[in-house]
Design a protein around this motif. Structure first.
Motif, PDB file in Angstrom:
ATOM      1  N   ALA A  34      30.999  24.679  35.836  1.00 37.44           N
ATOM      2  CA  ALA A  34      30.184  25.813  35.396  1.00 37.44           C
ATOM      3  C   ALA A  34      30.812  27.130  35.817  1.00 37.44           C
ATOM      4  N   THR A  35      31.247  27.230  37.079  1.00 38.23           N
ATOM      5  CA  THR A  35      31.826  28.482  37.554  1.00 38.23           C
ATOM      6  C   THR A  35      33.163  28.770  36.875  1.00 38.23           C
ATOM      7  N   THR A  36      33.925  27.724  36.582  1.00 43.46           N
ATOM      8  CA  THR A  36      35.207  27.922  35.898  1.00 43.46           C
ATOM      9  C   THR A  36      34.988  28.406  34.477  1.00 43.46           C
ATOM     10  N   GLN A  37      34.013  27.828  33.781  1.00 42.55           N
ATOM     11  CA  GLN A  37      33.708  28.302  32.434  1.00 42.55           C
ATOM     12  C   GLN A  37      33.231  29.748  32.460  1.00 42.55           C
ATOM     13  N   ASP A  38      32.423  30.103  33.454  1.00 39.95           N
ATOM     14  CA  ASP A  38      31.960  31.494  33.570  1.00 39.95           C
ATOM     15  C   ASP A  38      33.150  32.436  33.767  1.00 39.95           C
ATOM     16  N   PHE A  39      34.103  32.020  34.607  1.00 39.16           N
ATOM     17  CA  PHE A  39      35.257  32.871  34.902  1.00 39.16           C
ATOM     18  C   PHE A  39      36.083  33.114  33.641  1.00 39.16           C
ATOM     19  N   TYR A  40      36.509  32.036  32.982  1.00 40.15           N
ATOM     20  CA  TYR A  40      37.387  32.199  31.817  1.00 40.15           C
ATOM     21  C   TYR A  40      36.623  32.735  30.606  1.00 40.15           C
ATOM     22  N   ALA A 221      45.426  42.092  25.980  1.00 38.36           N
ATOM     23  CA  ALA A 221      45.659  43.403  25.390  1.00 38.36           C
ATOM     24  C   ALA A 221      46.073  44.431  26.436  1.00 38.36           C
ATOM     25  N   ASP A 222      45.643  44.228  27.697  1.00 38.18           N
ATOM     26  CA  ASP A 222      45.928  45.188  28.763  1.00 38.18           C
ATOM     27  C   ASP A 222      46.036  44.416  30.067  1.00 38.18           C
ATOM     28  N   VAL A 223      47.263  44.245  30.566  1.00 42.39           N
ATOM     29  CA  VAL A 223      47.486  43.425  31.758  1.00 42.39           C
ATOM     30  C   VAL A 223      46.778  44.009  32.976  1.00 42.39           C
ATOM     31  N   ASP A 224      46.864  45.319  33.169  1.00 44.43           N
ATOM     32  CA  ASP A 224      46.259  45.925  34.350  1.00 44.43           C
ATOM     33  C   ASP A 224      44.744  45.763  34.350  1.00 44.43           C
ATOM     34  N   ASP A 225      44.130  45.945  33.190  1.00 43.47           N
ATOM     35  CA  ASP A 225      42.683  45.763  33.081  1.00 43.47           C
ATOM     36  C   ASP A 225      42.304  44.300  33.317  1.00 43.47           C
ATOM     37  N   THR A 226      43.099  43.362  32.787  1.00 39.25           N
ATOM     38  CA  THR A 226      42.812  41.942  32.975  1.00 39.25           C
ATOM     39  C   THR A 226      42.915  41.559  34.445  1.00 39.25           C
ATOM     40  N   VAL A 227      43.922  42.075  35.144  1.00 36.96           N
ATOM     41  CA  VAL A 227      44.070  41.792  36.574  1.00 36.96           C
ATOM     42  C   VAL A 227      42.858  42.306  37.345  1.00 36.96           C
ATOM     43  N   ALA A 228      42.387  43.485  37.007  1.00 31.54           N
ATOM     44  CA  ALA A 228      41.198  44.024  37.678  1.00 31.54           C
ATOM     45  C   ALA A 228      39.989  43.128  37.439  1.00 31.54           C
ATOM     46  N   ARG A 229      39.857  42.606  36.228  1.00 34.51           N
ATOM     47  CA  ARG A 229      38.729  41.720  35.931  1.00 34.51           C
ATOM     48  C   ARG A 229      38.877  40.384  36.640  1.00 34.51           C
ATOM     49  N   VAL A 230      40.131  39.887  36.770  1.00 36.36           N
ATOM     50  CA  VAL A 230      40.351  38.641  37.522  1.00 36.36           C
ATOM     51  C   VAL A 230      39.791  38.763  38.927  1.00 36.36           C
ATOM     52  N   THR A 231      40.129  39.845  39.626  1.00 38.20           N
ATOM     53  CA  THR A 231      39.658  40.012  40.999  1.00 38.20           C
ATOM     54  C   THR A 231      38.147  40.258  41.048  1.00 38.20           C
ATOM     55  N   ASP A 232      37.608  40.991  40.083  1.00 35.15           N
ATOM     56  CA  ASP A 232      36.155  41.207  40.030  1.00 35.15           C
ATOM     57  C   ASP A 232      35.406  39.898  39.845  1.00 35.15           C
ATOM     58  N   LEU A 233      36.023  38.949  39.144  1.00 38.98           N
ATOM     59  CA  LEU A 233      35.382  37.670  38.848  1.00 38.98           C
ATOM     60  C   LEU A 233      35.632  36.614  39.926  1.00 38.98           C
ATOM     61  N   GLY A 234      36.305  36.986  41.006  1.00 36.77           N
ATOM     62  CA  GLY A 234      36.519  36.054  42.111  1.00 36.77           C
ATOM     63  C   GLY A 234      37.892  35.428  42.164  1.00 36.77           C
ATOM     64  N   VAL A 252      48.404  35.596  38.566  1.00 36.56           N
ATOM     65  CA  VAL A 252      47.093  35.577  39.210  1.00 36.56           C
ATOM     66  C   VAL A 252      46.675  34.130  39.461  1.00 36.56           C
ATOM     67  N   ALA A 253      45.529  33.976  40.109  1.00 37.63           N
ATOM     68  CA  ALA A 253      44.926  32.658  40.308  1.00 37.63           C
ATOM     69  C   ALA A 253      43.434  32.768  40.072  1.00 37.63           C
ATOM     70  N   ASP A 254      42.842  31.701  39.531  1.00 31.30           N
ATOM     71  CA  ASP A 254      41.400  31.694  39.318  1.00 31.30           C
ATOM     72  C   ASP A 254      40.684  31.362  40.635  1.00 31.30           C
ATOM     73  N   PRO A 255      39.351  31.364  40.669  1.00 32.79           N
ATOM     74  CA  PRO A 255      38.645  31.141  41.934  1.00 32.79           C
ATOM     75  C   PRO A 255      38.935  29.806  42.605  1.00 32.79           C
ATOM     76  N   GLU A 256      39.364  28.776  41.850  1.00 31.39           N
ATOM     77  CA  GLU A 256      39.713  27.494  42.464  1.00 31.39           C
ATOM     78  C   GLU A 256      41.198  27.397  42.810  1.00 31.39           C
ATOM     79  N   GLY A 257      41.948  28.445  42.515  1.00 36.52           N
ATOM     80  CA  GLY A 257      43.354  28.473  42.897  1.00 36.52           C
ATOM     81  C   GLY A 257      44.342  28.116  41.812  1.00 36.52           C
ATOM     82  N   ALA A 258      43.894  27.873  40.583  1.00 38.63           N
ATOM     83  CA  ALA A 258      44.822  27.567  39.490  1.00 38.63           C
ATOM     84  C   ALA A 258      45.643  28.802  39.141  1.00 38.63           C
ATOM     85  N   LEU A 259      46.967  28.665  39.214  1.00 40.19           N
ATOM     86  CA  LEU A 259      47.852  29.771  38.898  1.00 40.19           C
ATOM     87  C   LEU A 259      47.986  29.938  37.389  1.00 40.19           C
TER      88      LEU A 259
END
Length: 267
Positions: A34-40, A221-234, A252-259
């Motif tokens: 559930a949390t992984t689906q929310d993240f992606y 579309a925007d790497v810098d914006d996507t990176v900011a959202r990655v960290t905001d999402l955990g 980057v890595a997702d909240p479970e550590g997937a690169l």
């Protein structure tokens, strides 16, 4: 890299059937579905549909109705590295799996049927990097490329290209294009004169806790914006956004550590 070398398809292009050896699918096995689906879903705008049921608790990620990736549930007692796994197309997964074994690789799962969707196996090369093999039936793999939220490139990160490039060439018939720069250990894999994946030798920079592994790049579309959202999402930033000959890219890595990497490709 790791610098990606561009997407394998044209913007919005759909694929009828992939040439054997072409990366055709990416899949992620996690503990927290559930949390992984929310993240992606929040990061890439993916929606999810269940199935194939033969793969257990598994969902297909959709972008504008097109399949782009899969996410599955790991058993609670399986403490495996959480990692995106690319699947390479095959017309005969049983034959390809046997070729993997004869070439010094290992087949860890399958070959097995995924109902009417197709037939699959999960293997590793002689250095231990894990990849999938997919023989399509009803499920033909990634249905759209070249737009934000879709896989753009797959790259093997290993100690040196020489130790493994002959394995992939022998199993899948790739033509090889070494990097022009002598100090850059990189080989691009081609099928039908088209670049489809890369192998990057990083020597002692290979993470000890990961070993050789495949890296998936997702278009954005925007790497810098996507990176900011990655960290905001955990998630976590591992390599800051930077410009490359192939576009702006970050790891980057997702909240479970997937690169994974994100790229805004140069078209």
């Amino acid at each position: 890299m790791t610098e990606a070398r561009g997407s394998a398809g044209q913007n919005g292009a759909t694929h009828a059937r992939h040439t054997p050896g072409t990366p055709c699918w990416v899949s992620l096995m996690v503990h927290g579905m559930a949390t992984t689906q929310d993240f992606y879903g929040s990061l890439f705008g993916w929606e999810f549909e269940p199935g194939p049921h033969q793969l257990g608790q598994y969902v297909r990620a959709l972008l504008d109705g097109h399949e782009v990736a899969g996410i599955g549930q790991l058993p609670p007692d399986r403490h495996l590295p959480i990692a995106w796994t690319p699947y390479l197309a095959s017309d005969d997964v049983d034959l390809t799996a046997e070729t993997v074994r004869l070439s010094g690789g290992t087949v860890g799962v399958g070959p097995l049927d995924a109902a009417e969707a197709g037939r699959m196996a999960i293997a590793s090369d002689p250095t231990g990097a894990v990849f999938g093999i997919w023989q399509a039936s009803a499920h033909l793999g990634i249905g759209i490329t070249g737009v934000p939220g879709t896989p753009a490139w797959n790259e093997l990160v290993t100690r040196d290209t020489e130790s493994v490039v002959k394995f992939y060439q022998g199993v899948f018939g790739y033509a090889l294009e070494p990097a022009a720069a002598s100090d850059f250990d990189y080989v691009t894999l081609h099928l039908d004169t088209r670049p489809v994946a890369g192998i990057h030798g990083v020597g002692h920079d290979l993470p000890r806790d990961r070993g050789p592994h495949w890296m998936t790049y997702f278009e954005t579309a925007d790497v810098d914006d996507t990176v900011a959202r990655v960290t905001d999402l955990g998630g976590h930033l591992l390599k800051a956004p930077h410009d490359s000959p192939y576009g702006r890219v970050a790891k980057v890595a997702d909240p479970e550590g997937a690169l994974f990497s994100v790229i805004h490709s140069v078209r």
